[in-house]
Design a protein around this motif. Sequence first.
Motif, PDB file in Angstrom:
ATOM      1  N   UNK A  33       0.830  -1.212   0.000  1.00 10.38           N
ATOM      2  CA  UNK A  33       0.000   0.000   0.000  1.00 10.38           C
ATOM      3  C   UNK A  33       0.858   1.253   0.000  1.00 10.38           C
ATOM      4  N   UNK A  34       0.443   2.255  -0.775  1.00 10.81           N
ATOM      5  CA  UNK A  34       1.175   3.520  -0.810  1.00 10.81           C
ATOM      6  C   UNK A  34       1.106   4.245   0.522  1.00 10.81           C
ATOM      7  N   UNK A  35       0.044   4.044   1.291  1.00 14.87           N
ATOM      8  CA  UNK A  35      -0.077   4.733   2.572  1.00 14.87           C
ATOM      9  C   UNK A  35       1.010   4.261   3.533  1.00 14.87           C
ATOM     10  N   UNK A  40       4.459   6.506   5.105  1.00 16.38           N
ATOM     11  CA  UNK A  40       5.135   6.148   6.360  1.00 16.38           C
ATOM     12  C   UNK A  40       4.148   5.881   7.497  1.00 16.38           C
ATOM     13  N   UNK A  41       2.965   5.361   7.180  1.00 18.84           N
ATOM     14  CA  UNK A  41       1.958   5.100   8.207  1.00 18.84           C
ATOM     15  C   UNK A  41       2.238   3.733   8.832  1.00 18.84           C
ATOM     16  N   UNK A  42       3.218   3.691   9.726  1.00 15.33           N
ATOM     17  CA  UNK A  42       3.689   2.420  10.273  1.00 15.33           C
ATOM     18  C   UNK A  42       4.458   2.651  11.558  1.00 15.33           C
ATOM     19  N   UNK A  43       4.766   1.558  12.241  1.00 17.83           N
ATOM     20  CA  UNK A  43       5.644   1.594  13.406  1.00 17.83           C
ATOM     21  C   UNK A  43       6.253   0.220  13.594  1.00 17.83           C
ATOM     22  N   UNK A  44       7.443   0.191  14.185  1.00 14.67           N
ATOM     23  CA  UNK A  44       8.103  -1.061  14.549  1.00 14.67           C
ATOM     24  C   UNK A  44       8.707  -0.872  15.936  1.00 14.67           C
ATOM     25  N   UNK A  45       8.720  -1.942  16.727  1.00 14.00           N
ATOM     26  CA  UNK A  45       9.176  -1.816  18.109  1.00 14.00           C
ATOM     27  C   UNK A  45       9.700  -3.150  18.619  1.00 14.00           C
ATOM     28  N   UNK A  46      10.543  -3.056  19.642  1.00 14.05           N
ATOM     29  CA  UNK A  46      10.973  -4.211  20.426  1.00 14.05           C
ATOM     30  C   UNK A  46      10.421  -4.027  21.830  1.00 14.05           C
ATOM     31  N   UNK A  47       9.801  -5.082  22.360  1.00 12.16           N
ATOM     32  CA  UNK A  47       9.190  -5.025  23.681  1.00 12.16           C
ATOM     33  C   UNK A  47       9.828  -6.070  24.584  1.00 12.16           C
ATOM     34  N   UNK A  48       9.678  -5.876  25.868  1.00 11.57           N
ATOM     35  CA  UNK A  48      10.219  -6.820  26.835  1.00 11.57           C
ATOM     36  C   UNK A  48       9.361  -8.085  26.876  1.00 11.57           C
TER      37      UNK A  48
END
Length: 512
Positions: A33-35, A40-48
């Motif tokens: 998707x272009x969105x 840049x409609x996204x997120x990435x993370x590392x969690x405990x």
Amino acid sequence: MTQWDAATLQIVWQRLISVADEMAAVLLRTAFSSVVRESNDLACAVLTARGDLLVEYGRSVPVFTGTVAGTVRAMVAELGEHNLRPGDVIATNSPRYGNTHLPDLTAATPVFRDGRIVAYVASICHLSDIGGTSEGAFAQDAFEEGFCLPPVKLVEAGVPNALVRRILAANVRVPAQVLGDVDALIAANALGERRVTALLDSDAGLDLDEAAAHICDATERAVRASIAEIPDGHYAASIDLDGFEEPKTIVVSVEVHGDSMTVDYEGTSRQSTFGINSASPTFGYTRYGLACLLAPELPNNEGALRPIAIRVPEGSLLNPRTNAAVSANFPAHAIPSVLSRALADVLPDRVSAAAGTPFWVVGIRGEKETGPFASLLCFNGGQGAARGQAGYATLSTPSNVSNTPVEIVESQAPVLVESKSIVRGSGGEGAWRGGDGQEVALVSRHDAPLDVIFLTERIEHAAPGLAGGGDGAPGVLRVDGSDVAEPKGRIRWAPGSRILMRTPGGGGYGAR
């Protein structure tokens, strides 16, 4: 055992951040998707292992990294940690589990070591379609808004869940595009899992729980120190918004007591009948707004939240009751602005005036010879000014979503971009001017009417200036020269018809 001096902590911290950054690179390069790819409609993370936020991709949409931990914890509680296995990927788009709204899908992967979970990696992106009204603000409950996926295993022990994929594909307008984005999330998480494992392999003495404690404690100390510099007291403000069926107001009071703070939204307008309500984004944007004011130089993690209590009255615009429509949760984007207004006198060097708007959305759907298509286009307003800094033109604040390029607009839908320009002087006046909005004219080149959804803000209520600065210019939305009656509504766009958008300017800062 790791010796946690300052240098070691910084090295481990930065290596973990690089994991989230690499995950985002995979997501950006593989999303359909272009969105996601362009906006840049996204997120990435590392969690405990407990599901607390540890690190995030630096250009994540702020609301996602403010909500991802709660969503992951809720998914794990629903599915049972004892039922998770290596190679699993769990996911949901349900607001009942802390997700932002149905078009956003949160996917998480447990990282195992010696038979136990030592971390989670998680990715979120905005799908181009989720059935129902999808982006529309005019739905009157969650069931009208689209397909709701409760916590499920997208991948089980390394094997994609074919039934979940079939059900999802059957409920969206562009199944290949949506499943492509789902696979991009899975790929990003797979990379994150490998990188966390490699980090642990490179240092046999590294304990991620210890690392997380040191990282989050360092952030907590910095936030508490910043709060302690603010005089104890009560600070309040409000901000007006267009609303949908009626104008809406966000009211906030901030109580500072020592090195802790309470944020209370009592007095905010009641929840809307329509989809402009905000549930978990309220907490995400409160976290982000305070991060900008209290410790903007620090990477975000769970430690930033420990000194802060957030209270939101149930049944209000910012905490609607279960099953309320929430897809167009634009009011939450105003939270950082109202926090700035409340704390302007005590933090004058850190606050900023209101943004014209985070972005306007135009959703275009229709049929080609090759089948259905759905395209989401984003057009930003002007940024609010701050002391010593004029607002930038057409910069999304606080959502961090990019403008959709002309080439992408025209390749995604049968649309001609007739013109696109900055509206000079639309930012509010002041010692530092607000950022300018933009004007975009679109002409339909399709041979049949198109289904178009608008999500706009600040047409009736301009972005207010701060500290004596002037208001930004309000937005304009017209079709064939006539104002659109419902600028958060839906139209049938006739062939050859022309849409004109003029996004709002940001507020100015300081008297001239």
